[in-house]
Design a protein around this motif. Sequence first.
Motif, short mmCIF file in Angstrom:
data_model
loop_
_atom_site.label_atom_id
_atom_site.label_comp_id
_atom_site.label_asym_id
_atom_site.label_seq_id
_atom_site.Cartn_x
_atom_site.Cartn_y
_atom_site.Cartn_z
N ASP A 36 -39.52 -42.43 81.97
CA ASP A 36 -40.15 -43.75 82.04
C ASP A 36 -39.20 -44.67 82.80
O ASP A 36 -38.18 -45.11 82.27
CB ASP A 36 -40.41 -44.26 80.62
CG ASP A 36 -41.08 -45.61 80.57
OD1 ASP A 36 -40.92 -46.42 81.51
OD2 ASP A 36 -41.75 -45.89 79.56
N ILE A 37 -39.53 -44.96 84.06
CA ILE A 37 -38.63 -45.71 84.93
C ILE A 37 -38.33 -47.11 84.37
O ILE A 37 -37.20 -47.58 84.45
CB ILE A 37 -39.18 -45.79 86.38
CG1 ILE A 37 -38.09 -46.26 87.35
CG2 ILE A 37 -40.41 -46.65 86.48
CD1 ILE A 37 -37.06 -45.26 87.68
N GLU A 38 -39.33 -47.77 83.80
CA GLU A 38 -39.10 -49.11 83.27
C GLU A 38 -38.19 -49.08 82.05
O GLU A 38 -37.25 -49.87 81.94
CB GLU A 38 -40.42 -49.81 82.97
CG GLU A 38 -41.22 -50.16 84.22
CD GLU A 38 -40.43 -50.92 85.28
OE1 GLU A 38 -39.67 -51.85 84.93
OE2 GLU A 38 -40.56 -50.59 86.47
N ALA A 39 -38.45 -48.16 81.12
CA ALA A 39 -37.61 -48.06 79.91
C ALA A 39 -36.17 -47.70 80.28
O ALA A 39 -35.22 -48.28 79.75
CB ALA A 39 -38.19 -47.04 78.94
N LEU B 187 -32.40 -44.05 89.77
CA LEU B 187 -33.28 -43.49 88.75
C LEU B 187 -34.63 -43.24 89.40
O LEU B 187 -35.18 -44.11 90.08
CB LEU B 187 -33.44 -44.47 87.59
CG LEU B 187 -32.16 -44.98 86.94
CD1 LEU B 187 -32.49 -46.01 85.88
CD2 LEU B 187 -31.36 -43.83 86.35
N TYR B 188 -35.17 -42.02 89.19
CA TYR B 188 -36.46 -41.63 89.72
C TYR B 188 -37.35 -41.21 88.56
O TYR B 188 -36.92 -40.45 87.69
CB TYR B 188 -36.33 -40.42 90.66
CG TYR B 188 -35.36 -40.61 91.79
CD1 TYR B 188 -35.78 -41.16 92.99
CD2 TYR B 188 -34.02 -40.26 91.66
CE1 TYR B 188 -34.89 -41.34 94.04
CE2 TYR B 188 -33.12 -40.43 92.70
CZ TYR B 188 -33.57 -40.97 93.89
OH TYR B 188 -32.69 -41.15 94.92
N GLU B 189 -38.59 -41.68 88.55
CA GLU B 189 -39.50 -41.25 87.50
C GLU B 189 -39.98 -39.84 87.80
O GLU B 189 -40.40 -39.55 88.92
CB GLU B 189 -40.69 -42.21 87.38
CG GLU B 189 -41.49 -41.96 86.12
CD GLU B 189 -42.37 -43.14 85.78
OE1 GLU B 189 -41.90 -44.03 85.05
OE2 GLU B 189 -43.51 -43.16 86.26
N ALA C 264 -27.67 -52.15 71.40
CA ALA C 264 -28.67 -53.22 71.34
C ALA C 264 -29.88 -52.90 72.21
O ALA C 264 -30.99 -53.34 71.92
CB ALA C 264 -28.05 -54.55 71.76
N ALA C 265 -29.66 -52.11 73.27
CA ALA C 265 -30.74 -51.71 74.17
C ALA C 265 -31.49 -50.48 73.67
O ALA C 265 -32.37 -49.98 74.35
CB ALA C 265 -30.20 -51.46 75.57
N GLY C 266 -31.10 -49.97 72.49
CA GLY C 266 -31.84 -48.86 71.90
C GLY C 266 -31.17 -47.51 71.96
O GLY C 266 -31.76 -46.50 71.56
#
Length: 122
Positions: free
Chosen positions: A11-14, A51-53, A82-84
Amino acid sequence: MFDHLGFGVRDIEASSTFFLAALAPLRVELVMRGPDGSVGLGRDGKPSLWLYETPTAPAPLHLAFVAESRAQVDAFHAAALAAGAQDNGGPGLRPHYHPNYYAAFVIGPDGHNVEAVIHRPA
């Protein structure tokens, strides 16, 4: 040692959100987006991490980022959690590598082991 590195994420956004938050204490920021939707992160306008999806789960990697101080290592660890991220070794000395190896480790959203490290004495 490397000019740039790229790897697939589910997941590119996550993943870009995670890496931007976790690496902000190391002065890493969004540098550019590629025409294919890839994301280039780096310092001073130069993308060093791409980063590539990808449609399938990538094999986990170990990524170690240079910190400029022990405080940056500490801040990276806090920001990543904090970012998971999942903790994979809090900030501290790792004398089994060498006496001044100060690092912290987290597992990112795609299972990658992400580290911030400094090799200088305190």
